[in-house]
Design a protein around this motif. Structure first.
Motif, PDB file in Angstrom:
ATOM      1  N   TYR A   1     -21.397 130.847  26.561  1.00 56.36           N
ATOM      2  CA  TYR A   1     -20.114 131.280  27.188  1.00 56.36           C
ATOM      3  C   TYR A   1     -19.175 131.408  25.962  1.00 56.36           C
ATOM      4  O   TYR A   1     -19.115 130.257  25.186  1.00 56.36           O
TER       5      TYR A   1
ATOM      6  N   LEU B   1     -17.815 124.261  33.910  1.00 57.63           N
ATOM      7  CA  LEU B   1     -17.741 125.633  33.945  1.00 57.63           C
ATOM      8  C   LEU B   1     -19.068 126.064  34.638  1.00 57.63           C
ATOM      9  O   LEU B   1     -20.095 125.446  34.335  1.00 57.63           O
ATOM     10  N   GLY B   2     -18.759 127.049  35.562  1.00 55.86           N
ATOM     11  CA  GLY B   2     -20.029 127.299  36.575  1.00 55.86           C
ATOM     12  C   GLY B   2     -20.088 125.872  37.494  1.00 55.86           C
ATOM     13  O   GLY B   2     -18.951 125.263  37.559  1.00 55.86           O
TER      14      GLY B   2
ATOM     15  N   THR C   1     -24.688 127.244  28.716  1.00 56.86           N
ATOM     16  CA  THR C   1     -24.497 127.305  30.018  1.00 56.86           C
ATOM     17  C   THR C   1     -25.927 128.060  30.435  1.00 56.86           C
ATOM     18  O   THR C   1     -26.517 128.803  29.612  1.00 56.86           O
TER      19      THR C   1
ATOM     20  N   GLU D   1     -26.118 130.051  33.103  1.00 61.61           N
ATOM     21  CA  GLU D   1     -25.740 131.178  33.770  1.00 61.61           C
ATOM     22  C   GLU D   1     -25.154 132.263  32.986  1.00 61.61           C
ATOM     23  O   GLU D   1     -24.700 132.036  31.984  1.00 61.61           O
TER      24      GLU D   1
ATOM     25  N   ASN E   1     -24.003 135.306  34.220  1.00 61.81           N
ATOM     26  CA  ASN E   1     -22.840 135.981  34.900  1.00 61.81           C
ATOM     27  C   ASN E   1     -21.914 135.063  35.560  1.00 61.81           C
ATOM     28  O   ASN E   1     -21.973 134.130  36.225  1.00 61.81           O
ATOM     29  N   PHE E   2     -20.565 135.314  35.214  1.00 60.37           N
ATOM     30  CA  PHE E   2     -19.721 134.689  35.722  1.00 60.37           C
ATOM     31  C   PHE E   2     -18.685 135.454  36.709  1.00 60.37           C
ATOM     32  O   PHE E   2     -18.110 136.238  35.996  1.00 60.37           O
TER      33      PHE E   2
ATOM     34  N   ASP F   1     -13.622 128.739  37.418  1.00 65.60           N
ATOM     35  CA  ASP F   1     -13.911 129.100  36.045  1.00 65.60           C
ATOM     36  C   ASP F   1     -12.575 129.881  35.353  1.00 65.60           C
ATOM     37  O   ASP F   1     -12.720 129.962  33.976  1.00 65.60           O
TER      38      ASP F   1
ATOM     39  N   HIS G   1     -11.544 128.569  31.800  1.00 66.25           N
ATOM     40  CA  HIS G   1     -11.283 129.479  30.464  1.00 66.25           C
ATOM     41  C   HIS G   1      -9.839 129.669  29.818  1.00 66.25           C
ATOM     42  O   HIS G   1      -9.815 129.333  28.670  1.00 66.25           O
TER      43      HIS G   1
ATOM     44  N   GLY H   1     -15.718 135.809  31.188  1.00 67.65           N
ATOM     45  CA  GLY H   1     -17.101 136.256  31.626  1.00 67.65           C
ATOM     46  C   GLY H   1     -17.927 136.737  30.314  1.00 67.65           C
ATOM     47  O   GLY H   1     -18.960 137.349  30.787  1.00 67.65           O
TER      48      GLY H   1
ATOM     49  N   SER I   1     -21.688 140.963  34.417  1.00 62.57           N
ATOM     50  CA  SER I   1     -20.280 140.231  35.025  1.00 62.57           C
ATOM     51  C   SER I   1     -19.063 141.347  35.288  1.00 62.57           C
ATOM     52  O   SER I   1     -18.341 141.213  36.143  1.00 62.57           O
TER      53      SER I   1
END
Lengths: 250, 66
Positions: free
Chosen positions: A6, A24-25, A46, A48, A50-51, A57, A61, A80, B31
């Motif tokens: 990320y 985060l997440g 991370t 993940e 997709n955020f 979150d 950021h 993202g 996203s």
């Protein structure tokens, strides 16, 4: 499970370092720098890819960038943004090094502030009352004949919009013109609600930010009967980033 | 005047971080779908019947709309 990277932003320091842990997440993640020569990406690992912009979150950021800002010049990266690997981030830094370094050096010692203006309901209402007249009577009529909601609402709504547009062209313009004189750059963004008259960002020298804040405060007194001001800053310079990154075709 | 050091409301933060800053398209595609919908919803300011009705509500004519 594959690990993604990320990205929060790019800073003007080539030192490997940790900025501590954030959520985060779903999990706590370390924020660290990934340096290349004199600059570094601010990243977290991370799992993940997709955020969605959840409140947690989004604030994480922002907080990471504001923390980094205390010691470095920061180029924010859009929320993202996730790279497939550390190598991908290295490639991004390498391919765009010159542009990133140039933008960092332009923004060194400078911060962004946000100034938003919101009209006061009562002041606008009074002005609409003067133009349309008899808002109270219309309200009464509407209560008796709800079917006329569209017709009455349209007339009053158009008059209200006209008042607000006129304020934007006069009071808001002169407010803005004065602030532009005290700042290095200005960016006007579209209002994000109908109550907003102005959504502006200014770039100012960090050490002059308190002075700029005083100017805004003084000036806001002049318009205090018509609109209120919300001031945010110092912020990372989202509105003054000027990098169009390229990546090699695979 | 309301002032905030750094982070303000969530709406303010969203207004900044969803479509500003460095955009690395190749990495943000997926996203972005959700983000763009939210960003659009947050800032639809269209001169339309609905907007005028909203203005009417905002000056207190239509209590049901505000």
């Amino acid at each position: 499970m594959s690990t993604f990277i990320y990205l929060y932003g790019v800073i003007d320091s080539g030192l490997p370092q940790s900025l501590g842990s954030v959520k985060l997440g779903s999990l706590p993640r370390e924020v660290r720098t990934l340096p290349l020569e004199e600059i570094a990406a601010l990243v977290s690992e991370t799992d993940e890819q997709n955020f969605l912009p959840t409140p947690d979150d989004v604030l994480t950021h922002e907080k990471v960038l504001e923390t980094a800002m205390a010691e470095h010049t920061v180029l924010p990266i859009r929320f993202g943004t996730v790279a497939g690997s550390l190598e991908d981030v290295q490639v991004f830094l390498k391919e765009n090094y010159r542009e990133l370094a140039a933008n960092l050096s332009q923004l060194r010692g400078k911060v962004e502030v946000g100034v938003k203006a919101f009209w006061h309901k009562e002041a606008v209402r009074q002005e609409v009352e003067r133009e349309v007249g008899q808002l109270a009577r219309l309200k009464q009529e509407l209560r008796q004949a709800p079917g006329r909601q569209q017709e009455i609402g349209l007339a009053v709504g158009q008059a209200t919009e006209a008042v607000i547009e006129r304020w934007k062209e006069t009071h808001v313009q002169s407010f803005l013109a004065t602030l532009q004189e005290y700042s290095l750059k200005t960016k006007i963004n579209p209002p994000i609600s109908i109550h907003m008259l102005l959504n502006a960002s200014f770039l100012v020298e960090r050490d002059q930010e308190p002075g700029f804040r005083c100017r805004v405060l003084e000036l806001s007194q002049v318009y205090t009967k018509k609109f209120g001001i919300k001031y945010a800053g110092p912020l990372p310079p989202y509105n003054f980033v000027d990098v169009r990154p390229v990546l090699p075709q695979r | 005047m309301k002032t905030a050091l750094g982070t303000t409301s969530l709406a303010d933060v969203l207004d900044r971080i969803l479509d500003k800053g460095i955009v690395i398209d190749a990495w943000a595609k997926v996203s972005l779908v959700g983000i763009e919908i939210l960003a659009v919803e947050a800032r639809v300011v269209v001169a339309s019947v609905a907007t005028w009705i909203e203005y009417a509500g905002a000056v207190g004519l239509l209590e049901t709309v505000t």
